[in-house]
Design an enzyme around this catalytic site. Structure first.
Site, short mmCIF file in Angstrom:
data_model
loop_
_atom_site.label_atom_id
_atom_site.label_comp_id
_atom_site.label_asym_id
_atom_site.label_seq_id
_atom_site.Cartn_x
_atom_site.Cartn_y
_atom_site.Cartn_z
CB SER A 66 -0.94 0.01 1.21
OG SER A 66 -0.20 -0.01 2.41
CG HIS B 152 -3.36 -0.86 -2.26
ND1 HIS B 152 -3.89 0.41 -2.29
CD2 HIS B 152 -3.21 -1.18 -0.95
CE1 HIS B 152 -4.03 0.86 -1.05
NE2 HIS B 152 -3.64 -0.09 -0.22
CE LYS C 5 -7.48 0.87 0.59
NZ LYS C 5 -6.99 -0.04 1.61
C1 LIG Z 1 -7.00 -0.01 3.09
C2 LIG Z 1 -6.38 -1.30 3.44
C3 LIG Z 1 -7.01 -2.18 4.32
C4 LIG Z 1 -8.23 -1.80 5.12
O1 LIG Z 1 -9.36 -1.71 4.32
P1 LIG Z 1 -10.54 -0.72 4.78
O2 LIG Z 1 -11.68 -1.15 3.96
O3 LIG Z 1 -10.06 0.66 4.44
O4 LIG Z 1 -10.74 -0.92 6.23
C5 LIG Z 1 -6.46 -3.43 4.48
N1 LIG Z 1 -5.31 -3.78 3.86
C6 LIG Z 1 -4.66 -2.92 3.05
C7 LIG Z 1 -3.40 -3.36 2.41
C8 LIG Z 1 -5.17 -1.66 2.82
O5 LIG Z 1 -4.51 -0.81 2.05
#
Ligand SMILES: *Cc1c(COP(=O)(O)O)cnc(C)c1O
Length: 401
Positions: free
Chosen positions: A194, A222, A253
């Site tokens: 990330s 991602h 995302k």
């Molecule tokens: C954003 C993210 C999460 C958490 O997801 P949310 O839906 O925002 O709680 C988990 N793992 C990674 C690698 C992330 O980037």
């Protein structure tokens, strides 16, 4: 007069400020898109994880509105009590079909998905092996589940193998007799990291975990929507999806909505419905969130989704590598510009904002101390003109001080 409680917290906050680590909320008065409004100014947005531009896409918004009209604003309870509404069931089915797995289960956030799944699969007699750079939700899950923990160097296969050996020696050791099942080892990694945008060597990791009889969980937060023939993620692109026991991802995302998911076998999903505490003891997401996520998955599956993905990959190489000396060779929409000192990263972000560009400074504890950076993210919806403006602004700052 400030009471003792507030006085102490104010002192703690001063400490955070002195380290250059204070965080504050910034109100945004527009939807997520290449341009966002902050403080009466319109800024070019290079900060979002909305890689395909779906957060403000009409089909997702319409799906959310229809779900509100048909199912109301709230879910009324956890899914096991009375809240398993048609939009949630549809989302789970759509996710399983999209990812090509037997089954899927959605959670209210990705954070909850990681906490729920790891907590359900492992207890204190088990072994958990994490990449050094996995997301905070996986680190927190590790702490909470109480499994014996080892961390391997980022993407370091030799170190992973050393940790697998460490666990294997103990798994096969003498049993205490109190444990009713065999101790297990779970390896967890992200597929696309990330904060660095680099890729995990999933093929080699799958080989290793099989050699040592461990299980593998991959967080595709991602990568979902961006990689592979069906845009299922990096595991699809590398041809190893069917060998990964636990496939995790987020809906907030590239998929444009909110929530998290676990995909895998029917047995895994049935087990999580019975054992994942963040699923069982939490109110189901609002129907609008589930419906928007379903529409997001369908968009990604469609030819429009393929076009968006291709547009994103056309945008990425337009950034010259001179902007970021450590620009990774992996194809990614996340481009870290490493700065180092926390204060300097904040200064750089401020200078960019003055030029109408929004790129957040990422600091400890999101990344290690002294590893502060600008985290630049690209979207399929950025135009060539947006990218030229970005490059001009970045060149005006001398990052390689
Ligand atoms: C954003 C993210 C999460 C958490 O997801 P949310 O839906 O925002 O709680 C988990 N793992 C990674 C690698 C992330 O980037």
């Amino acid at each position: 007069m400030m009471n003792e409680f507030d006085h102490e917290l104010t002192q703690r906050l001063d400490g955070i400020r002195q380290q250059g680590l204070l965080r504050e909320l910034r109100r945004v008065d527009s939807p997520q898109s290449p341009r966002i409004e902050i403080g009466n100014r319109t800024l070019l947005n290079f900060s979002s994880n909305d890689y395909l531009g779906l957060a403000n896409e009409p089909t997702l918004k319409e799906a959310a509105i229809r779900a509100v009209e048909r199912y109301g604003a709230g879910a009324g309870g956890s899914r096991l009590i009375c809240g398993s509404l048609a939009p949630h069931q549809e989302l789970d089915e759509t996710l399983a079909a999209f990812k090509g797995t037997e089954a899927a289960i959605s959670f209210s956030t990705g954070y909850a998905a990681a906490m729920g799944a790891i907590g359900a699969l492992l207890g204190k007699d088990d072994f958990l092996i994490l990449d050094k750079l996995v997301h905070a939700c996986i680190v927190d899950a590790a702490r909470l589940c109480g499994a014996k923990l080892r961390v391997f160097g980022h993407n370091d296969l030799n170190d992973l193998e050393a940790k697998l050996k460490w666990a294997a020696e103990r798994v096969q050791g003498p049993k205490s007799g109190v444990q009713s099942r065999k101790a297990r080892t779970l390896v967890v990694t992200e597929s696309v990291f990330s904060m660095d945008g680099d890729h995990a060597p999933l093929r080699e990791m799958v080989e290793l975990k099989e050699q040592y009889g461990a299980w593998l969980m991959v967080d595709e937060a991602h990568a979902t929507g961006l990689y592979g023939a069906h845009r299922r993620g990096l595991a699809e692109e590398l041809g190893v999806s069917h060998r990964i026991e636990v496939q995790m991802g987020t809906l907030g995302k590239a998929l444009g909505a909110s929530g998290g998911y676990i995909c895998g076998s029917r047995a895994l999903i049935n087990y999580l419905i019975n054992r994942a505490r963040t699923f069982i003891f939490s109110t189901a997401p609002v129907p609008a969130a589930a419906a928007a996520a379903t529409a997001g998955v369908r968009f990604v599956e469609s030819s429009a989704g393929e076009e968006r993905r291709n547009k994103l990959w056309r945008n990425v190489p337009t950034l010259p590598s001179t902007i970021s000396a450590q620009l990774s060779t992996s194809r990614s929409a996340i481009i870290p510009i490493l700065i180092g000192e926390e204060d300097k990263a904040v200064e750089a972000a401020t200078a960019l904002r003055e030029q109408g560009i929004f790129i957040p400074a990422i600091r400890y504890p999101t990344v290690a101390r002294g590893q502060a950076r600008l985290r630049l993210t690209l979207s399929a919806t950025h135009t060539d003109a947006d990218l030229s403006q970005l490059i001009t602004a970045l060149k005006a700052l001398d990052f390689r001080l």
